[in-house]
Each structure stands twice: as C-alpha cells, then as structure tokens.
Scaffold this active site. Structure first.
Site, PDB file in Angstrom:
ATOM      1  N   CYS A 230      -2.407   8.693   2.567  1.00  6.40           N
ATOM      2  CA  CYS A 230      -2.031   8.325   1.198  1.00  6.40           C
ATOM      3  C   CYS A 230      -3.161   8.569   0.216  1.00  6.40           C
ATOM      4  O   CYS A 230      -2.937   8.573  -0.990  1.00  6.40           O
ATOM      5  CB  CYS A 230      -1.662   6.857   1.176  1.00  6.40           C
ATOM      6  SG  CYS A 230      -3.010   5.875   1.781  1.00  6.40           S
TER       7      CYS A 230
ATOM      8  N   GLU B 294       0.889  -1.175   0.000  1.00  9.73           N
ATOM      9  CA  GLU B 294       0.000   0.000   0.000  1.00  9.73           C
ATOM     10  C   GLU B 294       0.915   1.209   0.000  1.00  9.73           C
ATOM     11  O   GLU B 294       1.495   1.550   1.031  1.00  9.73           O
ATOM     12  CB  GLU B 294      -0.877  -0.024   1.254  1.00  9.73           C
ATOM     13  CG  GLU B 294      -1.895  -1.139   1.289  1.00  9.73           C
ATOM     14  CD  GLU B 294      -2.970  -0.968   0.248  1.00  9.73           C
ATOM     15  OE1 GLU B 294      -3.689  -1.928  -0.004  1.00  9.73           O
ATOM     16  OE2 GLU B 294      -3.080   0.143  -0.313  1.00  9.73           O
TER      17      GLU B 294
END
Ligand SMILES: NC(=O)C1=CN([C@@H]2O[C@H](COP(=O)(O)OP(=O)(O)OC[C@H]3O[C@@H](n4cnc5c(N)ncnc54)[C@H](OP(=O)(O)O)[C@@H]3O)[C@@H](O)[C@H]2O)C=CC1
Ligand SMILES: O=C(O)[C@H](O)CS(=O)(=O)O
Length: 491
Positions: free
Chosen positions: A296, A262
């Site tokens: 993010c 990720e």
C-alpha cells in the site's frame, strides 16, 4: 489447471502447517474446506477449514468470555506471553517464511524479512504492555480529585489482506493483546496459513484460550458483516482496499464501533534536480518493486524534475533490467508472481491505457515468458496526469515516470489524490526538504529513503487512506478507552 493433490511443504516443524481454525483454544476441523494454492506453481498446498458466520459468532463469544480475565492480568504478565511469542516467531522464522512464500509467492528471503518485521511488532508491544499510563488531573474544585484510566476496549475483530499475511496481523494483534483486548482474526482467503501458524506459536507461548481466535473462511463478506454487526465486538481493525474499508465503515455505523483502517494508497515519489540521483534510483527500486509492487505504500507515481529526468530514467531502467523473476523458492530471485490473474489484468490495463495516451515502455511491459501470473517489472516514460496510473493504485511492478518543472507544480500534482498514505522525495536542499515535507498530504513521508516501514514509527494515512496509526508508542491508543473518574467530598 489447478492441482487437486496437496504438495507437501519442506518444513522443520510440520505442525506449523495448520489447516484447522483456532477458536477458544481449540483446533476446529470443518467438513467444509477451501483450497490454498501456490501462486507461482498452481500447486495445491492445503485445504483449510472453511468457517461460517455461525462459527464466527461462536469465536466472538469465546473472545468476549475471555476478555475480563485477560484484562485482569498485569501489563507485565501479558508482556511475558508476548515476549515468548516473539521468541517463538523468530526461532521458527524459516518455516514461517516457507509457509508465507508458498501461499503468497514473495521470494523466500523477502518472506523471512516479513516474519522478522511482523515479530518486531510483538516485541515492541510486549514492551509497551508495561507502559499503559492514565492521568491524575488537578481538581476543578477543592473537594474534587480527578483520575483518567486507560482500559482495554474489549473484543477486536481483525480483517487483513494477502500481501503481508503475517505482518499485517502482527501489527494489529500485538497492541490489542498487550493492553488486554481479545482478538478474532479473519485472514484473507488466499493466505490463511501464515495466520494459523502464528496461532500455533501463540498457543505455545501461553496465550490463554479465547484471547486469540483465527477464523479462516471463504466468505469474506459474511464474516465481515458478522464482525461489524455483533455488539460483542468493540472494535474493527482492517487493512486492505479503500473500497472494502468503506463497506466496513458503513456496516460498523449501526453499533458505532471503533475502527482502525489501513487502506489504499497512491504514493508520489518526487526526484528534484538537487537530489543524489543514484540514491534516488535505489530508493525508487525499493519503494516501487518491494513485494512486486504489491504494497500500500509503493511509489505509484514517480515525478522527476526535467533537468535530471533522462539520467534518472536511464539508471532506473538499468536497475529494473537486473531484477530476476521466478519462483520465490529459487535462489537469487527478486521478483515472484503477482497474486492472481486479476492483479495481472489491472497491471496490463494500466500499461495499455498509458501507452494509448502517449507513454513509452522503456523496460518490461508484458507478461513474463515464465507464464502464469509472472510479469516483467516495467518502466514507463512520457507519463501524464491523463493516464489511469496518475489516479488509480496499480498494485504491481510498474514505474510511471512523470516529468515536472518546478516545486510548486509537483507538490500540487502529488497532492492531487483522494489517497494520503505515503509520499517520498529526494532532495539535498534543507529548506526544500522542510517546505515539501510540510506541504505533502500524506500520513508518512520518506525523505531520501524509499523504505519507511518500522515498528517504532506511527504507520497510517490521511484522506481516504485510513484512520488511526499502527506501531510506535501511539499504537496502543487505538485499542484503549479513556475513563474519567471525578471523586467528590474529599476533605
Ligand atoms: N494501508 C495499508 O496498510 C494496506 C492497504 N492495502 C490495500 O488493499 C488492496 C489490496 O489488497 P486486497 O487484499 O486486494 O484488498 P481487499 O480490500 O480486497 O481485501 C482485504 C481483506 O478484506 C477482505 N474483504 C473483501 N471484501 C470484504 C467485505 N465485503 N467484507 C469484509 N471483508 C472483505 C478480503 O477477503 P478475501 O481476500 O478473502 O476476499 C481481505 O481479507 C490495495 O488497495 C492496497 O493498497 C493492502 C495492504 C496494506
Ligand atoms: O502494504 C502493506 O500491507 C504494508 O503496510 C506494507 S509495509 O510497508 O508495512 O511493509
């Protein structure tokens, strides 16, 4: 000047503030320690045992020794332990939030929200633990019978970032343990206390020795190399920058280790002229300024169609001006400090670069008068693709507004990135919603919403934003191996 005297946190259960490592069901104190500071105040909140590469190897050995028994438990038995862990996380959410705010800085209410979000993955995968199904496939010959088994991959090494020090581990450890894997977690040096508190509660929930191991360390590179190189580790799961993801991917190639990554993002946020502008402003506030822009999936580039640009910019400026900056423990604070000076330097660099190339600061733009790493939430107008904010992830509270004319152009600009984690857009034209949603190059798309993260949906990116998905009914797949059985001579 950083403190040397530990400042005591106000907890209902002081035993949740754990500074020792947790390996093979034993709390290990090391002479070597590293400090953990409160980013809002500089207060020293703990000195944490600093584990070595050798300690990491021992933790991997413990996880390896524990995996056969843990895999032999039924899904329902593992589900019972995870459910108890979930219950304990929720019961202790206030203390876990206090520990999280102290080490990471986010406002306490937001920290408590992260605890509940993290716990939701443990709840979700406690349920999924009972539903790991294989397959029976019609034989290709009369005497053949075909079965497909799903089996736990084995020992999982986990490396997670500072920005969500509870939820990023929970999103990984929950599916891993649910399917029968064992786990070695190395949290970020800046924020190890949340992970250690999770281990305290995991032990109380009945997670057997060796199944969950938490190895705090200041040696991120060395620990990472050991996790990647050790053949007893079957999989690496990582959340963090694309830069480090590439290092880990390279280090895992020697053992062809399975990976879930990720990684970084650069989310575009598109506002079309048929959008509900007030709703789009609300969505931009969440997508941009949640966690002080340190997620993010934050909106990194905001594209507004020419006909509504001025209205959107004025309304966004007004909302941003209402944000309140301060210590995350103070009442009514919406915006804490950035994690460190490097984060502030990157924000200042992006703003200076944009202004030098013609952008205008319409809100914020400088450090807060609170000092330290507090920074004023910022809005820039007149932003163009020549500026750093168009290509690099700011990872801070800066909203750069780009103006666009037509749909095809803005979709092309949105996709002009090596990243593909999240995208967002606001439109009330159903045909446009389908056209744009299908054209955007990202793993996740928020349509008329700025908040997409939930345990029920598959979280993850494409391009250089990563591999695999976390959460949802798909979330167990990355921790399972598939085995095909072909039985002959059946007659
Ligand atoms: N896709 C996603 O879900 C997320 C992506 N990110 C991305 O991560 C970045 C911000 O987080 P940040 O923590 O700075 O990211 P980093 O990639 O620098 O750090 C992430 C983790 O990796 C560790 N690490 C750093 N270098 C190495 C190495 N050589 N080998 C092994 N581990 C290493 C860090 O340890 P230490 O800090 O102790 O050095 C930390 O625990 C942004 O790009 C953001 O977009 C962040 C969160 C979620
Ligand atoms: O940025 C992160 O680390 C998380 O993925 C953010 S969230 O969207 O899952 O909360």
């Amino acid at each position: 000047m950083l403190d040397t005297q530990v400042t005591k946190l106000s907890l209902k259960d002081d035993s949740l503030l754990e500074t020792r490592a947790y390996v093979n069901g034993v709390w290990i104190e090391k002479d070597a320690t590293f400090p953990v500071y409160n980013p809002a105040t500089g207060d020293l909140i703990a000195n944490v045992s600093d584990l070595s590469v050798e300690d990491t190897s021992a933790a991997i050995d413990a996880a390896y020794a524990a995996k056969a028994d843990w895999a032999s438990w039924t899904g329902k038995e593992r589900a019972g332990v995870l459910r108890k862990w979930f219950d304990l996380m929720v019961e202790n959410a206030d203390d876990l939030a206090t520990i999280l705010t102290a080490e990471m800085g986010k406002p306490w209410a937001e920290a408590r929200g992260e605890i509940i979000y993290g716990a939701s993955f443990i709840e979700w995968f406690a349920e999924e633990a009972k539903r790991v199904y294989g397959d029976v496939i019609p034989g290709h010959q009369r005497d053949k019978r075909i079965v497909v088994l799903k089996q736990p991959i084995g020992v999982v090494g986990s490396i997670t970032p500072w920005n969500f020090p509870n939820a990023m581990i929970a999103r990984k450890v929950a599916p891993a343990l649910a399917v029968g894997c064992t786990f070695v977690a190395r949290p970020a040096e800046l924020t190890p206390l949340s992970a250690l508190a999770m281990a305290v509660l995991g032990e109380r929930a009945g997670i057997p020795a060796g199944v969950l191991n938490v190895i705090p360390s200041s040696d991120s590179a060395g620990i990472g190399q050991e996790l990647c190189a050790n053949e007893k580790v079957a999989k690496i799961t990582f959340t963090g920058s694309t830069r480090v993801g590439k290092i880990l991917m390279s280090q895992c190639s020697d053992t062809i280790k399975k990976m879930s990554l990720e990684l970084g993002g650069n989310a575009p946020f598109l506002v079309f002229d048929d959008a509900d502008i007030d709703a789009a402003v609300e969505g931009a506030m969440i997508a941009k300024y949640r966690n002080n822009g340190q997620t993010c999936v934050c909106a990194n580039r905001i594209y507004v169609q020419a006909g509504v640009y001025d209205e959107f910019a004025a309304k966004l400026k007004a909302k941003v001006a209402s944000l309140s900056i301060g210590d995350g423990f103070a009442d009514g604070i919406t915006t804490g400090p950035l994690i460190n000076e490097a984060a502030v330097a990157k924000v200042e660099d992006h703003i200076a670069d944009a202004v030098e190339k013609g952008a205008t600061i319409v809100e914020g733009g400088t450090r807060s008068n609170l000092g330290g790493t507090f920074f004023q939430p910022t809005v820039l107008t007149g932003v163009t693709r020549k500026m750093k904010v168009a290509k690099e992830e700011t990872f801070g509270p800066v909203a750069p507004l780009f103006k666009f004319e037509d749909e095809a152009d803005v979709v092309a600009m949105a996709n002009d990135s090596e990243f593909g984690l999240a995208s967002y857009f606001y439109s009330r034209d159903l045909s446009r919603v389908w056209r744009v949603a299908e054209a955007l190059e990202s793993g996740m798309v928020g349509i008329n919403t700025g908040l997409i993260s939930t345990e029920v949906a598959p979280f993850g990116g494409i391009k250089q934003s990563g591999l695999g998905r976390e959460g949802s009914k798909y979330g167990t797949e990355d921790f399972l191996e598939m085995k095909y059985l072909c039985m002959g001579e059946i007659n």
